[in-house]
Design an enzyme around this catalytic site. Sequence first.
Site, PDB file in Angstrom:
ATOM      1  N   HIS A 101       3.052  34.149  64.111  1.00  0.00           N
ATOM      2  CA  HIS A 101       2.524  32.790  64.291  1.00  0.00           C
ATOM      3  C   HIS A 101       3.676  31.828  64.503  1.00  0.00           C
ATOM      4  O   HIS A 101       4.790  32.072  64.049  1.00  0.00           O
ATOM      5  CB  HIS A 101       1.679  32.350  63.087  1.00  0.00           C
ATOM      6  CG  HIS A 101       2.382  32.492  61.769  1.00  0.00           C
ATOM      7  ND1 HIS A 101       2.486  33.695  61.114  1.00  0.00           N
ATOM      8  CD2 HIS A 101       3.030  31.599  61.001  1.00  0.00           C
ATOM      9  CE1 HIS A 101       3.157  33.537  59.991  1.00  0.00           C
ATOM     10  NE2 HIS A 101       3.517  32.267  59.902  1.00  0.00           N
ATOM     11  N   HIS A 103       4.699  27.799  63.984  1.00  0.00           N
ATOM     12  CA  HIS A 103       4.342  26.517  63.365  1.00  0.00           C
ATOM     13  C   HIS A 103       4.678  25.389  64.336  1.00  0.00           C
ATOM     14  O   HIS A 103       5.782  25.362  64.895  1.00  0.00           O
ATOM     15  CB  HIS A 103       5.185  26.265  62.108  1.00  0.00           C
ATOM     16  CG  HIS A 103       5.015  27.262  61.014  1.00  0.00           C
ATOM     17  ND1 HIS A 103       4.287  26.988  59.889  1.00  0.00           N
ATOM     18  CD2 HIS A 103       5.499  28.520  60.855  1.00  0.00           C
ATOM     19  CE1 HIS A 103       4.324  28.035  59.075  1.00  0.00           C
ATOM     20  NE2 HIS A 103       5.059  28.991  59.646  1.00  0.00           N
TER      21      HIS A 103
END
Length: 142
Positions: A101, A103
């Site tokens: 992922h 941010h």
Amino acid sequence: MKDKDCIFCKIANGEIPASTVYEDEDFRVILDLGPASRGHALILPKEHYQDLCHLDERTAAKVLPLAGKIGSAMKKALGCSGFNVVQNNGEAAGQTVFHFHAHIIPRYENGPSMVTWEPGKAEPEELTEISSVLKRELESEN
Ligand code: AMP
Ligand code: ZN
């Protein structure tokens, strides 16, 4: 591939609800439940990749353009002046969820300092040694 025990697989594929701000065939972008700043978002691929080293090139090529798109929308809609793109790989780097992922962290004028470090000092010999070790490794991979 999905991992049946992975919370981000479940969120990315809509099995667990999350505050979605964007979705396409490859990604879901959600708001972080523990935001570093107002609007902190996470780009989640729908397929399971443990981290950046496992991400396939086709998906990887789409991450930065998407981060730019989300960051631009944050500037317009949330009024932030900038944003950080942060991506942790491995426990030592602060990764806590082992599904790749990125941010996207909005940064506001006069907001708290974050995503920062104390600059160290490197001697020229050390830089030469490090670059030669890394270069050798990278050349052996080709
Ligand atoms: P990292 O430390 O880079 O692995 O980041 C994991 C991030 O996921 C943290 O910022 C958490 O606040 C966030 N997080 C964990 N679980 C959820 C969830 N269910 N929904 C939204 N964000 C989450
Ligand atoms: Zn996953």
